[in-house]
Design a protein around this motif. Sequence first.
Motif, PDB file in Angstrom:
ATOM      1  N   HIS A   1       0.825  -1.207   0.000  1.00 12.95           N
ATOM      2  CA  HIS A   1       0.000   0.000   0.000  1.00 12.95           C
ATOM      3  C   HIS A   1       0.871   1.274   0.000  1.00 12.95           C
ATOM      4  O   HIS A   1       1.904   1.332   0.654  1.00 12.95           O
ATOM      5  N   PHE A   2       0.419   2.255  -0.762  1.00 11.86           N
ATOM      6  CA  PHE A   2       1.012   3.590  -0.865  1.00 11.86           C
ATOM      7  C   PHE A   2       2.316   3.623  -1.671  1.00 11.86           C
ATOM      8  O   PHE A   2       2.811   4.700  -1.976  1.00 11.86           O
ATOM      9  N   GLU A   3       2.897   2.445  -1.981  1.00 15.15           N
ATOM     10  CA  GLU A   3       4.148   2.474  -2.746  1.00 15.15           C
ATOM     11  C   GLU A   3       3.938   3.021  -4.152  1.00 15.15           C
ATOM     12  O   GLU A   3       4.821   3.678  -4.711  1.00 15.15           O
ATOM     13  N   ASP A   4       2.750   2.811  -4.719  1.00 19.42           N
ATOM     14  CA  ASP A   4       2.480   3.345  -6.056  1.00 19.42           C
ATOM     15  C   ASP A   4       2.291   4.862  -6.020  1.00 19.42           C
ATOM     16  O   ASP A   4       2.716   5.569  -6.942  1.00 19.42           O
TER      17      ASP A   4
ATOM     18  N   ARG B   1       3.896   6.407   6.800  1.00 19.66           N
ATOM     19  CA  ARG B   1       5.161   6.703   6.115  1.00 19.66           C
ATOM     20  C   ARG B   1       4.939   7.681   4.965  1.00 19.66           C
ATOM     21  O   ARG B   1       5.714   8.625   4.765  1.00 19.66           O
ATOM     22  N   PHE B   2       3.865   7.469   4.202  1.00 20.11           N
ATOM     23  CA  PHE B   2       3.601   8.322   3.047  1.00 20.11           C
ATOM     24  C   PHE B   2       3.391   9.778   3.472  1.00 20.11           C
ATOM     25  O   PHE B   2       3.998  10.696   2.914  1.00 20.11           O
ATOM     26  N   PHE B   3       2.553   9.996   4.463  1.00 16.44           N
ATOM     27  CA  PHE B   3       2.259  11.367   4.882  1.00 16.44           C
ATOM     28  C   PHE B   3       3.450  11.996   5.599  1.00 16.44           C
ATOM     29  O   PHE B   3       3.681  13.203   5.491  1.00 16.44           O
TER      30      PHE B   3
ATOM     31  N   LEU C   1      -1.168  -2.930   7.667  1.00 18.23           N
ATOM     32  CA  LEU C   1      -0.199  -2.558   6.631  1.00 18.23           C
ATOM     33  C   LEU C   1      -0.587  -1.239   5.976  1.00 18.23           C
ATOM     34  O   LEU C   1       0.265  -0.393   5.690  1.00 18.23           O
ATOM     35  N   PHE C   2      -1.881  -1.074   5.728  1.00 13.25           N
ATOM     36  CA  PHE C   2      -2.373   0.157   5.117  1.00 13.25           C
ATOM     37  C   PHE C   2      -2.055   1.365   5.998  1.00 13.25           C
ATOM     38  O   PHE C   2      -1.535   2.382   5.522  1.00 13.25           O
ATOM     39  N   LEU C   3      -2.342   1.250   7.291  1.00  7.95           N
ATOM     40  CA  LEU C   3      -2.114   2.366   8.199  1.00  7.95           C
ATOM     41  C   LEU C   3      -0.626   2.650   8.369  1.00  7.95           C
ATOM     42  O   LEU C   3      -0.200   3.808   8.423  1.00  7.95           O
TER      43      LEU C   3
END
Length: 289
Positions: A231-234, A279-281, A272-274
């Motif tokens: 998740h979020f890697e894209d 990390r993304f934010f 995993l999503f959270l």
Amino acid sequence: MLSANATPSPPPVANPVSAAPALAESLTVSIVVHRLHRDELLRNLQTLGVAAQRQPATQVRLVLIDNSDASELGEALRALAQQSGWPGARVLSGHGNVGYGAGHNLAILASADAAHLVLNPDVELDPDALSGGLATLASPEVVLVGAVGRDADGRPGYLSKRMPSMWTFFLRGFAPAWLKRRFDARLAHYEYRDLPSDRVSDVTLVSGAFMLARTSALQAVGGFDERYFLHFEDLDLSLRMHAQGRVVSDPGVTLIHHGGHAARKGLAHLRLFLRSGLRFFNTHGWRWL
């Protein structure tokens, strides 16, 4: 390049790509498989084969990555590749479940082909998806092409996105239907429902279900950030690719996407999503509303 709402992190990249090679010559397609759904992957590979036949001047190489925990899918993937018309497919196995992005990086960072397609196993490509996407990618300034999706019932999937906020993710993943309806205009903005259907458009983010890229640009940014397990890697990769050139959505590149929301896949996926969202934010800036 980026929309006014997007603030990418400083890019750890080489000089931006300024000239396009002859992209019709070669393409690597990488597909990461964690749990094998045979019928789903068979449809995926068969539709990929039809799309590849529509682009006869392109040498298409397939890499299947066994990301199962015990690396037990190698033989099954080879058999499915043979059955679906991909006898020369390369199968990478033995590394365990290293994460979605790290799995794709095994193919991306080793590729010598001009173009690379990151493809989900739960996707069915329309026949002209490759030919249309490669034609768009041949434009010198374009480095990443996203697709237009729909679900199995024909409803639009809105694969391209604007920069997200925490509120947006709550609405999409957790909010009841009545609350989503109340904030539908906000979701419509986030999901780029205003994109024209008759021309290629610059977008902020494209979905990892289909990411057709210039290989040199992918390698220049180091591929996926492997700190994102899932998740979020894209989204992170989309933002970093803007430093290399244009990131676009092509309405002529269409597919069926059978994927679902992480919030509906159980506690493990939710954790995993959270974790990846945090990390993304932290990397790209917090947006609450």
